[in-house]
Design a protein around this motif. Structure first.
Motif, PDB file in Angstrom:
ATOM      1  N   ASP A   1      -9.681   3.358  -5.647  1.00 21.51           N
ATOM      2  CA  ASP A   1      -8.648   3.940  -6.513  1.00 21.51           C
ATOM      3  C   ASP A   1      -7.693   2.862  -6.999  1.00 21.51           C
ATOM      4  N   ARG A   2      -7.331   1.968  -6.114  1.00 23.73           N
ATOM      5  CA  ARG A   2      -6.448   0.857  -6.479  1.00 23.73           C
ATOM      6  C   ARG A   2      -6.967  -0.416  -5.825  1.00 23.73           C
ATOM      7  N   MET A   3      -6.806  -1.542  -6.531  1.00 22.36           N
ATOM      8  CA  MET A   3      -7.137  -2.843  -5.978  1.00 22.36           C
ATOM      9  C   MET A   3      -5.920  -3.748  -6.105  1.00 22.36           C
ATOM     10  N   SER A   4      -5.840  -4.715  -5.212  1.00 23.75           N
ATOM     11  CA  SER A   4      -4.715  -5.638  -5.260  1.00 23.75           C
ATOM     12  C   SER A   4      -5.160  -7.021  -4.811  1.00 23.75           C
ATOM     13  N   VAL A   5      -4.494  -8.016  -5.362  1.00 22.18           N
ATOM     14  CA  VAL A   5      -4.676  -9.408  -4.955  1.00 22.18           C
ATOM     15  C   VAL A   5      -3.284  -9.961  -4.718  1.00 22.18           C
TER      16      VAL A   5
ATOM     17  N   ARG B   1     -19.869  10.756   0.716  1.00 23.53           N
ATOM     18  CA  ARG B   1     -19.209  11.558  -0.317  1.00 23.53           C
ATOM     19  C   ARG B   1     -17.704  11.672  -0.044  1.00 23.53           C
ATOM     20  N   PHE B   2     -17.096  10.604   0.442  1.00 26.07           N
ATOM     21  CA  PHE B   2     -15.669  10.596   0.729  1.00 26.07           C
ATOM     22  C   PHE B   2     -14.895  10.525  -0.576  1.00 26.07           C
ATOM     23  N   ASN B   3     -14.008  11.506  -0.788  1.00 27.26           N
ATOM     24  CA  ASN B   3     -13.295  11.610  -2.057  1.00 27.26           C
ATOM     25  C   ASN B   3     -11.798  11.317  -1.910  1.00 27.26           C
ATOM     26  N   GLY B   4     -11.404  10.773  -0.747  1.00 25.33           N
ATOM     27  CA  GLY B   4     -10.000  10.455  -0.520  1.00 25.33           C
ATOM     28  C   GLY B   4      -9.598   9.153  -1.192  1.00 25.33           C
ATOM     29  N   TYR B   5      -8.332   8.825  -1.031  1.00 24.66           N
ATOM     30  CA  TYR B   5      -7.760   7.623  -1.644  1.00 24.66           C
ATOM     31  C   TYR B   5      -8.267   6.362  -0.942  1.00 24.66           C
ATOM     32  N   ILE B   6      -8.638   5.352  -1.723  1.00 24.33           N
ATOM     33  CA  ILE B   6      -9.045   4.055  -1.181  1.00 24.33           C
ATOM     34  C   ILE B   6      -8.318   2.952  -1.940  1.00 24.33           C
ATOM     35  N   HIS B   7      -7.585   2.141  -1.184  1.00 25.46           N
ATOM     36  CA  HIS B   7      -6.949   0.939  -1.728  1.00 25.46           C
ATOM     37  C   HIS B   7      -7.675  -0.251  -1.123  1.00 25.46           C
ATOM     38  N   LEU B   8      -8.233  -1.084  -1.969  1.00 26.57           N
ATOM     39  CA  LEU B   8      -9.041  -2.223  -1.507  1.00 26.57           C
ATOM     40  C   LEU B   8      -8.393  -3.526  -1.923  1.00 26.57           C
TER      41      LEU B   8
ATOM     42  N   CYS C   1       0.825  -1.214   0.000  1.00 28.03           N
ATOM     43  CA  CYS C   1       0.000   0.000   0.000  1.00 28.03           C
ATOM     44  C   CYS C   1       0.853   1.255   0.000  1.00 28.03           C
ATOM     45  N   ALA C   2       2.055   1.172  -0.557  1.00 26.91           N
ATOM     46  CA  ALA C   2       2.994   2.271  -0.425  1.00 26.91           C
ATOM     47  C   ALA C   2       2.712   3.442  -1.343  1.00 26.91           C
ATOM     48  N   SER C   3       1.921   3.288  -2.400  1.00 26.35           N
ATOM     49  CA  SER C   3       1.678   4.421  -3.284  1.00 26.35           C
ATOM     50  C   SER C   3       0.322   4.302  -3.945  1.00 26.35           C
ATOM     51  N   SER C   4      -0.211   5.430  -4.340  1.00 27.61           N
ATOM     52  CA  SER C   4      -1.535   5.427  -4.925  1.00 27.61           C
ATOM     53  C   SER C   4      -1.505   5.534  -6.439  1.00 27.61           C
ATOM     54  N   GLY C   5      -0.780   6.518  -6.950  1.00 28.74           N
ATOM     55  CA  GLY C   5      -0.742   6.716  -8.391  1.00 28.74           C
ATOM     56  C   GLY C   5      -2.050   7.212  -8.963  1.00 28.74           C
ATOM     57  N   THR C   6      -2.821   7.936  -8.167  1.00 30.23           N
ATOM     58  CA  THR C   6      -4.092   8.446  -8.658  1.00 30.23           C
ATOM     59  C   THR C   6      -4.227   9.907  -8.280  1.00 30.23           C
ATOM     60  N   SER C   7      -5.207  10.572  -8.827  1.00 29.16           N
ATOM     61  CA  SER C   7      -5.465  11.960  -8.498  1.00 29.16           C
ATOM     62  C   SER C   7      -6.968  12.197  -8.522  1.00 29.16           C
TER      63      SER C   7
ATOM     64  N   VAL D   1     -10.961   1.617 -11.065  1.00 28.46           N
ATOM     65  CA  VAL D   1      -9.626   1.435 -10.473  1.00 28.46           C
ATOM     66  C   VAL D   1      -8.599   2.310 -11.201  1.00 28.46           C
ATOM     67  N   PRO D   2      -8.715   3.623 -11.105  1.00 30.91           N
ATOM     68  CA  PRO D   2      -7.850   4.522 -11.893  1.00 30.91           C
ATOM     69  C   PRO D   2      -6.358   4.380 -11.591  1.00 30.91           C
ATOM     70  N   ALA D   3      -6.002   3.889 -10.413  1.00 30.71           N
ATOM     71  CA  ALA D   3      -4.582   3.717 -10.069  1.00 30.71           C
ATOM     72  C   ALA D   3      -4.082   2.311 -10.359  1.00 30.71           C
ATOM     73  N   GLY D   4      -4.881   1.503 -11.068  1.00 33.12           N
ATOM     74  CA  GLY D   4      -4.427   0.172 -11.448  1.00 33.12           C
ATOM     75  C   GLY D   4      -4.396  -0.792 -10.280  1.00 33.12           C
ATOM     76  N   GLN D   5      -3.640  -1.877 -10.429  1.00 29.12           N
ATOM     77  CA  GLN D   5      -3.583  -2.898  -9.383  1.00 29.12           C
ATOM     78  C   GLN D   5      -2.140  -3.199  -9.001  1.00 29.12           C
TER      79      GLN D   5
END
Length: 422
Positions: free
Chosen positions: A162-166, A136-143, A22-28, A216-220
């Protein structure tokens, strides 16, 4: 805030600390009228954004109960540890309250698997959906997507995260079946394909419809544990390289194995994580992503593991003295990238600067070239140092290792010895 919720928070935050992906988001996410929070820049989880800001997020699990009994996991079914579960409402309120107190700017959410993959994934989706649509939370979410979850749930989650990971965890399926017999590669790679399909489909829709929803704008990303099995660095990097061929895979993280379940004789008898090896893998990963190296150039059948005393690019250069010395004032950009001590930024500056004058030692230092490494692999019109071919690869290696101070390392990091071996 409710004391019971805070007690759950302590337990679940402790259980989530071993996931490093979870070290980076890569989204805006730009600020929106009526919405709270924003996600800008690249750093997440107490790292730094492009503009220098330190960004933090709430890193937590929905529950640390789990039906799986993975040998390497602290939350495995057979472990006698404090357990807790947050309801969807509790977790949503916790996130909003932390944001309002300015503790966090985003959320990293994972979970143990309860009942089955779809049941757990459905609850995770409800959390992120409520945050986006109700609050209406507009912050970064990594799921974190649950291995084996259905495509419908993964597709719904991708509309809010914003980002998902497996996490792959173990780089070899045979090793995975040994340490986590209830898992297989199919259950991991299938959600990855769902995420990839969703991202590519969303990109096509946004070409035709400007306001089409982003997926998932920040990819995986994914994570592999280093040192829990006898897999070589060659095995790990080949899998990483294959994953990077997928257009939506942004990062592969490497986590040095932490012996949290020392009683399990399927695991190596390490006293501490193999941090040196983890660091070398990150350096090799960088070469794959930004320096145009191929896996077989970094590790191969003759050299299946990375050299722990020198970085991977220096190791490649020492094995290929015939490629050097490189004339700084003539070499192309791709060859400059392969010179130890020259990075991407330095190589670009060299290409631009030499259009106006011949470059020498002083100019290279100002550009940012690490001359204590580069001097043995380059030539320029007044460089007096003998090159690698005039000395020898082994002599250069000894010089550079000695200059680095030969920092004392714990040999226990470097030995993979299993408890059932003599």
């Amino acid at each position: 805030m409710d004391d019971k919720v805070l007690e759950k928070l302590k337990v679940l935050a402790e259980s989530a600390k071993y996931d490093v992906s979870c070290a980076s988001s890569g989204t805006s996410r730009k600020s929106k009228s009526g919405a709270i929070g924003s996600a800008a820049g690249w750093g997440i989880c107490h790292s730094f954004a492009e503009d220098g800001r330190c960004i933090s997020l709430l890193k937590i699990m929905l529950t640390n109960y789990c039906i799986f009994d993975c040998a390497y996991c602290i939350n495995r079914r057979s472990n006698d540890i404090p357990r807790a579960t947050l309801s969807v409402t509790e977790l949503v309120n916790l996130t909003i309250e932390f944001y309002r107190r300015n503790y966090i700017e985003g959320l990293f959410l994972s979970s143990g698997v309860v009942r089955n993959a779809d049941y757990t994934m459905e609850r995770l989706v409800r959390v992120v959906k409520d945050l986006r649509t109700v609050y209406r939370f507009n912050g970064y979410i990594h799921l974190k997507s649950i291995p084996g979850a259905s495509q419908e749930l993964v597709n719904e989650a991708g509309l809010y995260a914003d980002r998902m990971s497996v996490n792959i965890e173990i780089p070899n399926e045979k090793s995975l079946r040994l340490l986590a017999p209830e898992k297989d590669f199919q259950s991991v790679f299938q959600p990855m394909r769902y995420i990839q399909q969703g991202v590519l489909q969303s990109a096509e829709e946004r070409k035709r419809f400007r306001h089409a929803p982003r997926f998932v704008p920040a990819g995986q990303s994914t994570q592999m544990i280093v040192g829990a099995t006898s897999d070589s660095d060659k095995d790990i990097l080949r899998l990483s390289s294959a994953l990077y061929q997928r257009p939506t895979m942004k990062r592969v993280y490497y986590s040095g194995f932490i012996p949290v379940n020392e009683y399990d004789n399927r695991l190596p008898a390490l006293k501490q994580p193999p941090l040196v090896r983890e660091n070398r893998l990150y350096q090799a990963d960088w070469l794959l992503r930004f320096y145009q190296f191929k896996v077989d150039e970094i590790v191969n059948d003759a050299y299946p593991d990375l050299d722990l005393e020198v970085d991977p690019k220096l190791g490649w250069a020492l094995r290929h003295p015939e490629q050097f010395p490189v004339d700084i004032n003539k070499a192309d950009y791709e060859m400059l990238l392969r010179v130890p001590g020259i990075g991407v930024k330095s190589a670009k500056l060299i290409v631009v600067s030499r259009r106006y004058s011949r470059l020498g030692t002083e100019q290279l230092k100002k550009i940012g070239v690490v001359m204590k490494k580069a001097q043995y692999f380059i030539t320029c019109h007044e460089l007096p140092i003998r090159t690698i071919n005039e000395v020898s690869p082994e002599a250069v290696r000894q010089l550079l290792v000695r200059k680095a101070g030969r920092k004392k390392t714990d040999d226990r990091q470097l030995i993979l010895q299993f408890q059932d071996e003599p």
